[in-house]
Scaffold this active site. Sequence first.
Site, PDB file in Angstrom:
ATOM      1  N   GLU A   1      63.639  13.033  64.017  1.00 39.71           N
ATOM      2  CA  GLU A   1      62.347  13.095  63.988  1.00 39.71           C
ATOM      3  C   GLU A   1      61.560  14.357  62.931  1.00 39.71           C
ATOM      4  O   GLU A   1      62.452  15.484  62.905  1.00 39.71           O
ATOM      5  CB  GLU A   1      61.918  13.609  65.323  1.00 39.71           C
TER       6      GLU A   1
ATOM      7  N   GLU B   1      50.086  11.228  71.675  1.00 37.24           N
ATOM      8  CA  GLU B   1      50.392  11.226  72.944  1.00 37.24           C
ATOM      9  C   GLU B   1      49.634  12.084  73.771  1.00 37.24           C
ATOM     10  O   GLU B   1      50.166  13.082  74.052  1.00 37.24           O
ATOM     11  CB  GLU B   1      52.112  11.615  72.861  1.00 37.24           C
TER      12      GLU B   1
ATOM     13  N   LYS C   1      51.124  13.838  76.912  1.00 37.23           N
ATOM     14  CA  LYS C   1      52.232  14.643  76.685  1.00 37.23           C
ATOM     15  C   LYS C   1      52.017  16.192  77.547  1.00 37.23           C
ATOM     16  O   LYS C   1      50.881  16.520  77.133  1.00 37.23           O
ATOM     17  CB  LYS C   1      52.726  14.671  75.277  1.00 37.23           C
TER      18      LYS C   1
ATOM     19  N   GLU D   1      51.204  19.271  70.383  1.00 39.82           N
ATOM     20  CA  GLU D   1      52.132  18.207  70.909  1.00 39.82           C
ATOM     21  C   GLU D   1      51.570  17.000  71.112  1.00 39.82           C
ATOM     22  O   GLU D   1      52.259  15.929  70.982  1.00 39.82           O
ATOM     23  CB  GLU D   1      52.991  18.625  71.967  1.00 39.82           C
TER      24      GLU D   1
END
Length: 266
Positions: free
Chosen positions: A187, A238, A241, A247
């Site tokens: 990642e 996302e 999340k 994030e």
Amino acid sequence: MIGVPNEVLPSLATGTVNVSLDWLQSNIFAYVSSDQVRYIAVGNEVFLKDPFYTPYVLPSIISLYQALQILGLADKIKVSSPHAASVLSSSSPPSTGTFDPYLRSVMVPYLQFLEDHGSPFLLNVYPYISYIRNKQYISLDYALFGSGTTVQDGALTYTNLFDASVDAFVWAMEREGFGGVAVVVAETGWPRDGGDAATPENALAYNNNVIRRARNSVGTPKRPGVGVEVFVFDLFDENLKSGDEYERHFGIFGLDGAKAYDLSFN
């Protein structure tokens, strides 16, 4: 790369190889050809972030490897487990890279498996997070592959935080006697919203540089010319999340499926 959720590890670790065979067949090969799979990532950032599952990581890896052997795929699909920089007790400068001594009892057998079976060490690299947490020491230019910052580490010169982060792991493995294990970045990415310096322009600059260097097998100062395979995080935003707002905004595509910015893989 297919990820095995952390919560699945106890059943794989304590069951027979048939449990792993069933998991592979029902969760992966029922949907995609084995030709499309390069790696199986067993858990994610378990050792420090989800330590309940730590004892199950290596037994799960071994069980899945044995299942792949039965399927005749063990040489083609490699099994490993991704780790965050938090497994290092020292990482700056890179030559001081050292695994947390409290993890040696699980880390060394894991590294031995990787060496014995030609699997790579999977690492998650986030210069963005290092930058926002250590602005007094890390410049945005250095985090974004700019040309204005260099860090000298003995005979090695670092021009960006990505290389320094990767090489800290290489040094740490070398310290434990596993200097020949390959690394794959499982990642890496840069958010385009939700935090300081989280913009589409910075995300594009970071990911473009990561991709260019991977395609050209640039390597790192510690391993020059040895290409580092990279998986860009993330394909989509996302929005559900938890955690910091940034994030939720790593996607190279938005929630509507539209390109977030014009990233090129060529």
